[in-house]
Write an enzyme that holds these catalytic residues in place. Structure first.
Site, PDB file in Angstrom:
ATOM      1  N   THR A   1      30.925  37.788  35.600  1.00 37.21           N
ATOM      2  CA  THR A   1      32.217  38.003  34.960  1.00 37.21           C
ATOM      3  C   THR A   1      32.537  36.750  34.168  1.00 37.21           C
ATOM      4  O   THR A   1      31.925  35.707  34.403  1.00 37.21           O
ATOM      5  CB  THR A   1      33.306  38.233  36.034  1.00 37.21           C
ATOM      6  OG1 THR A   1      32.912  39.307  36.878  1.00 37.21           O
ATOM      7  CG2 THR A   1      34.658  38.552  35.443  1.00 37.21           C
TER       8      THR A   1
ATOM      9  N   GLY B   1      33.200  42.690  43.586  1.00 40.22           N
ATOM     10  CA  GLY B   1      34.541  43.125  43.272  1.00 40.22           C
ATOM     11  C   GLY B   1      35.207  43.974  44.326  1.00 40.22           C
ATOM     12  O   GLY B   1      36.423  43.870  44.544  1.00 40.22           O
TER      13      GLY B   1
ATOM     14  N   ARG C   1      32.640  53.223  37.738  1.00 39.47           N
ATOM     15  CA  ARG C   1      33.044  52.201  38.710  1.00 39.47           C
ATOM     16  C   ARG C   1      33.899  51.133  38.038  1.00 39.47           C
ATOM     17  O   ARG C   1      33.589  50.658  36.945  1.00 39.47           O
ATOM     18  CB  ARG C   1      31.800  51.561  39.327  1.00 39.47           C
ATOM     19  CG  ARG C   1      32.082  50.457  40.346  1.00 39.47           C
ATOM     20  CD  ARG C   1      32.035  49.065  39.745  1.00 39.47           C
ATOM     21  NE  ARG C   1      32.164  48.010  40.757  1.00 39.47           N
ATOM     22  CZ  ARG C   1      32.235  46.706  40.479  1.00 39.47           C
ATOM     23  NH1 ARG C   1      32.178  46.292  39.230  1.00 39.47           N
ATOM     24  NH2 ARG C   1      32.358  45.834  41.451  1.00 39.47           N
TER      25      ARG C   1
END
Length: 323
Positions: free
Chosen positions: A182, A235, A210
Site C-alpha cells: 500500500t 487488511g 475484495r
C-alpha cells in the site's frame, strides 16, 4: 523508529510505500535505489506544500500522487492484480480538522485514485463510492482517467501468475510482497492540523470485489485532532481490530504517547492475530512513529529542516538533503 516532536510552527510529513517489501535476500542495489528515490520524490512533493504554509490535507494528497505514479509501489500505476487478472484499487483521504473523509473502492481508471477519493470528499454528500458508481461520479467531476495499459507492469502480472501457480500446488513462499502493499502519507502542517491519505491495489490474487483496510476509516486510514494514521498490511486484520482508531483512542483516553500506542497496536495486537504489516503515524505535537512487524516497510519522513529520511528494512534511516 521515531522522530522528536516539532516546534509549534514546524511541520512534518511521513510516507510509506507498503509493508510488503521484497525479501532482503533478493533485493538488488538498483531496485533498492529505486525505492529510496520514489520515497524521496513523495517526501519532496509533500514537503513543498507544507513549506509554503499549505494544509496537511494537500500535502498528503501530493505525496500519495507521487507514490501512485511510481510503478514500483502497489498503487495506481503498478497496482497488483486480482485472481481474475483485473486491477481493483482503493484509496482514502481524511482531514483531521473536521474529520471530513472520502474514499473509493474497487476501481480502475482514474489515473490517481487518491484524487478520486478527494473528489468524493469534497464534491459529494457521501464518504465512500465503489465500482461503476464511483467511476461515473469521477468522470462527471473531470477526474483524469487512463486506459488499463497505463496501469500494467510486467512485474505485477508475473507476481499474479506466480501466486496462482503456488495456489495450484497448495504452496506458500511466505513472501509478504505478494500478500500486501500500500502507499500512504500522514502530515502535520504549520498550523497544527493533521491529515492522512492511503492508496492501494490490494493483495496479489485477491478475490474480485475484495476491499481491504485502506479505504476503511478507523482501520487503515484515520485523522482527527490528535493523530493521523496510514496503515499497510493484512487488511482484514487491520479492519477487525480498528487499528487506526485504536491508536487514536489510546492517545485520547489513556494518555499514551504516539510511539507507545502505535507499537502496542502493531506488535501486541495486530501481530498475534496474523496482522502482518505496519503503519505511519504523526500526532498533534509533531511526533512520528513508523512501526512494523514484518520483514520491512518502505518508509520515510521529513521536517522543516529538509532532511529526507528513508528506510526499507529494520535499519537506520538514510538521510538525504532535499532539493
Amino acid at each position: 523508529m521515531t522522530g522528536s516532536t516539532s516546534p509549534d510552527n514546524d511541520f512534518v510529513l511521513a510516507v510509506h510505500g507498503g509493508a510488503g517489501t521484497i525479501l532482503r535476500s533478493t533485493m538488488t542495489p538498483e531496485r533498492e535505489a529505486a525505492y529510496h528515490a520514489g520515497l524521496r520524490r513523495s517526501l519532496e512533493a509533500g514537503r513543498a506544500v507544507l513549506a509554503d504554509g499549505g494544509a496537511a490535507l494537500d500535502a498528503v494528497t501530493a505525496a500519495v500522487v507521487e507514490l501512485e505514479n511510481e510503478p514500483v509501489f502497489n498503487a495506481g500505476r503498478g497496482a497488483v492484480y486480482t485472481s481474475a487478472g483485473k486491477q481493483e484499487m482503493d484509496a482514502a483521504v481524511m482531514d483531521g480538522r473536521n474529520r471530513a473523509a472520502g474514499a473509493v473502492a474497487g476501481i480502475c481508471g482514474p489515473r490517481n485514485p487518491v484524487l478520486a477519493a478527494r473528489v468524493v470528499m469534497e464534491r459529494s454528500n457521501h464518504v465512500m463510492l465503489i465500482g461503476e458508481g464511483a467511476l461515473a461520479f469521477c468522470r462527471a467531476q473531470g477526474v483524469a482517467f487512463e486506459e488499463p495499459s497505463y496501469f500494467f507492469t510486467e512485474a505485477r502480472w508475473k507476481a499474479l501468475q506466480d501466486t496462482l501457480a503456488l495456489r495450484e500446488r497448495g504452496a506458500d513462499d511466505h513472501d509478504d510482497s505478494r500478500k500486501h502493499g500500500t502507499v500512504g502519507a500522514v502530515a502535520r502542517d504549520r498550523h497544527g492540523n493533521l491529515a492522512a491519505a492511503t492508496s492501494t491495489g490490494g493483495m496479489t490474487g485477491k478475490a474480485p470485489g475484495r476491499v481491504g483496510d485502506s479505504p476503511i476509516f478507523g482501520a487503515g486510514t484515520w485523522a482527527d485532532d490528535a493523530c493521523a494514521i496510514s496503515g499497510t498490511g493484512h487488511g482484514e486484520i487491520f479492519i477487525r481490530y480498528a487499528a487506526g482508531h485504536e491508536i487514536a483512542a489510546r492517545l485520547r483516553h489513556t494518555g499514551q504517547s504516539l510511539e507507545d500506542a502505535s507499537r502496542i497496536v502493531v506488535m501486541d495486537i495486530l501481530a498475534p492475530a496474523d496482522g502482518s504489516g505496519g503503519l505511519i503515524a504523526v500526532d498533534k505535537t509533531g511526533a512520528v512513529s513508523l512501526p512494523f512487524n514484518c520483514a520491512g516497510m518502505y518508509r520515510g519522513y521529513v521536517r522543516a529542516d529538509n532532511v529526507l529520511r528513508t528506510a526499507i528494512y529494520d535499519e537506520p534511516l538514510r538521510e538525504f538533503i532535499g532539493a
